[in-house]
Scaffold this motif. Structure first.
Motif, short mmCIF file in Angstrom:
data_model
loop_
_atom_site.label_atom_id
_atom_site.label_comp_id
_atom_site.label_asym_id
_atom_site.label_seq_id
_atom_site.Cartn_x
_atom_site.Cartn_y
_atom_site.Cartn_z
N THR A 40 139.57 51.54 26.02
CA THR A 40 140.53 51.03 26.99
C THR A 40 139.95 51.15 28.39
O THR A 40 139.19 52.07 28.69
CB THR A 40 141.88 51.77 26.92
OG1 THR A 40 141.63 53.16 27.09
CG2 THR A 40 142.58 51.53 25.61
N ARG A 41 140.31 50.21 29.25
CA ARG A 41 139.80 50.21 30.62
C ARG A 41 140.53 51.28 31.43
O ARG A 41 141.74 51.43 31.32
CB ARG A 41 140.00 48.84 31.24
CG ARG A 41 139.18 47.78 30.52
CD ARG A 41 139.33 46.43 31.12
NE ARG A 41 138.86 46.36 32.49
CZ ARG A 41 137.61 46.13 32.86
NH1 ARG A 41 136.69 45.97 31.94
NH2 ARG A 41 137.28 46.05 34.12
N THR A 42 139.76 51.98 32.20
CA THR A 42 140.32 53.00 33.08
C THR A 42 139.80 52.78 34.49
O THR A 42 138.86 52.01 34.70
CB THR A 42 139.89 54.41 32.62
OG1 THR A 42 138.46 54.50 32.69
CG2 THR A 42 140.35 54.71 31.20
N ALA A 43 140.39 53.45 35.45
CA ALA A 43 139.92 53.35 36.83
C ALA A 43 138.48 53.86 36.93
O ALA A 43 137.66 53.26 37.62
CB ALA A 43 140.83 54.14 37.75
N ARG A 44 138.18 54.91 36.21
CA ARG A 44 136.81 55.45 36.23
C ARG A 44 135.84 54.44 35.62
O ARG A 44 134.75 54.21 36.15
CB ARG A 44 136.74 56.75 35.46
CG ARG A 44 135.32 57.30 35.35
CD ARG A 44 135.29 58.59 34.60
NE ARG A 44 135.67 59.62 35.55
CZ ARG A 44 135.89 60.87 35.23
NH1 ARG A 44 135.82 61.25 33.99
NH2 ARG A 44 136.22 61.75 36.16
N GLY A 45 136.22 53.82 34.53
CA GLY A 45 135.37 52.81 33.90
C GLY A 45 135.17 51.60 34.80
O GLY A 45 134.06 51.07 34.92
N ALA A 47 135.35 51.59 38.06
CA ALA A 47 134.50 52.00 39.19
C ALA A 47 133.04 52.05 38.76
O ALA A 47 132.15 51.62 39.50
CB ALA A 47 134.95 53.37 39.71
N TRP A 48 132.76 52.57 37.57
CA TRP A 48 131.39 52.64 37.08
C TRP A 48 130.81 51.24 36.89
O TRP A 48 129.66 50.98 37.24
CB TRP A 48 131.31 53.45 35.80
CG TRP A 48 129.90 53.54 35.29
CD1 TRP A 48 129.41 53.00 34.15
CD2 TRP A 48 128.81 54.21 35.92
NE1 TRP A 48 128.08 53.29 34.03
CE2 TRP A 48 127.68 54.03 35.11
CE3 TRP A 48 128.68 54.94 37.10
CZ2 TRP A 48 126.43 54.55 35.43
CZ3 TRP A 48 127.43 55.45 37.42
CH2 TRP A 48 126.33 55.26 36.60
N GLU A 49 131.60 50.32 36.36
CA GLU A 49 131.14 48.94 36.21
C GLU A 49 130.82 48.32 37.57
O GLU A 49 129.84 47.59 37.71
CB GLU A 49 132.20 48.10 35.49
CG GLU A 49 132.29 48.39 34.01
CD GLU A 49 133.37 47.56 33.33
OE1 GLU A 49 133.81 46.54 33.89
OE2 GLU A 49 133.77 47.94 32.23
N ALA A 50 131.62 48.63 38.57
CA ALA A 50 131.37 48.11 39.92
C ALA A 50 130.08 48.69 40.48
O ALA A 50 129.29 47.97 41.11
CB ALA A 50 132.55 48.43 40.84
N ARG A 55 124.36 47.86 41.82
CA ARG A 55 122.94 48.21 41.63
C ARG A 55 122.15 47.01 41.11
O ARG A 55 121.02 46.78 41.56
CB ARG A 55 122.82 49.38 40.66
CG ARG A 55 123.26 50.69 41.24
CD ARG A 55 123.14 51.81 40.24
NE ARG A 55 123.58 53.07 40.82
CZ ARG A 55 123.74 54.17 40.12
NH1 ARG A 55 123.50 54.19 38.83
NH2 ARG A 55 124.15 55.27 40.73
N ALA A 56 122.73 46.28 40.17
CA ALA A 56 122.03 45.10 39.63
C ALA A 56 121.82 44.05 40.72
O ALA A 56 120.74 43.46 40.82
CB ALA A 56 122.82 44.51 38.46
N ARG A 57 122.83 43.82 41.56
CA ARG A 57 122.68 42.87 42.66
C ARG A 57 121.62 43.33 43.65
O ARG A 57 120.81 42.53 44.14
CB ARG A 57 124.01 42.66 43.37
CG ARG A 57 124.93 41.70 42.66
CD ARG A 57 126.12 41.30 43.53
NE ARG A 57 126.96 42.43 43.90
CZ ARG A 57 127.96 42.90 43.17
NH1 ARG A 57 128.24 42.33 42.02
NH2 ARG A 57 128.68 43.92 43.59
N ALA A 58 121.57 44.63 43.93
CA ALA A 58 120.56 45.16 44.85
C ALA A 58 119.16 44.99 44.28
O ALA A 58 118.22 44.63 45.01
CB ALA A 58 120.84 46.64 45.15
N GLU A 59 119.00 45.22 42.98
CA GLU A 59 117.70 45.03 42.33
C GLU A 59 117.29 43.56 42.38
O GLU A 59 116.12 43.25 42.66
CB GLU A 59 117.74 45.52 40.89
CG GLU A 59 117.80 47.03 40.75
CD GLU A 59 117.99 47.48 39.32
OE1 GLU A 59 117.96 46.63 38.40
OE2 GLU A 59 118.18 48.69 39.11
#
Length: 91
Positions: A40-45, A47-50, A55-59
């Motif tokens: 299930t999706r959580t606020a922590r999950g 935030a981690w996806e964001a 990081r992927a965009r920066a790379e």
């Protein structure tokens, strides 16, 4: 928790809040049933996806900047070689 006395009527906002609360509860229960308790999706999950997406965009941005720098260096080197052959600056 507030209680409603017998003389008070239930207002539109009370009904809206109740319906919204029930809808959220139903969606949460349905999500747990469909995707499983551990997924299930959580606020922590979220935030981690964001963070991972940032990081992927920066790379990707760094890779693009590196490629542009290589291209600019290659063009400058080619221009320098042409100038060395002809003895004249190329515009």
């Amino acid at each position: 928790m507030s209680t409603i006395s017998p003389n008070q009527s239930i207002g539109l906002t009370t009904i809206s809040r109740t319906v919204a609360s029930l809808a959220v509860g139903m969606v949460h229960t349905l999500e747990r049933a469909v995707v499983g308790e551990g997924r299930t999706r959580t606020a922590r999950g979220n935030a981690w996806e964001a963070v991972c997406a940032d990081r992927a965009r920066a790379e990707q941005r760094a890779e693009l900047e590196r490629l542009v720098a290589e291209l600019a260096a290659a063009r400058a080197a080619a221009r320098d070689r042409r100038e060395a052959r002809t003895g004249q600056p190329v515009s």
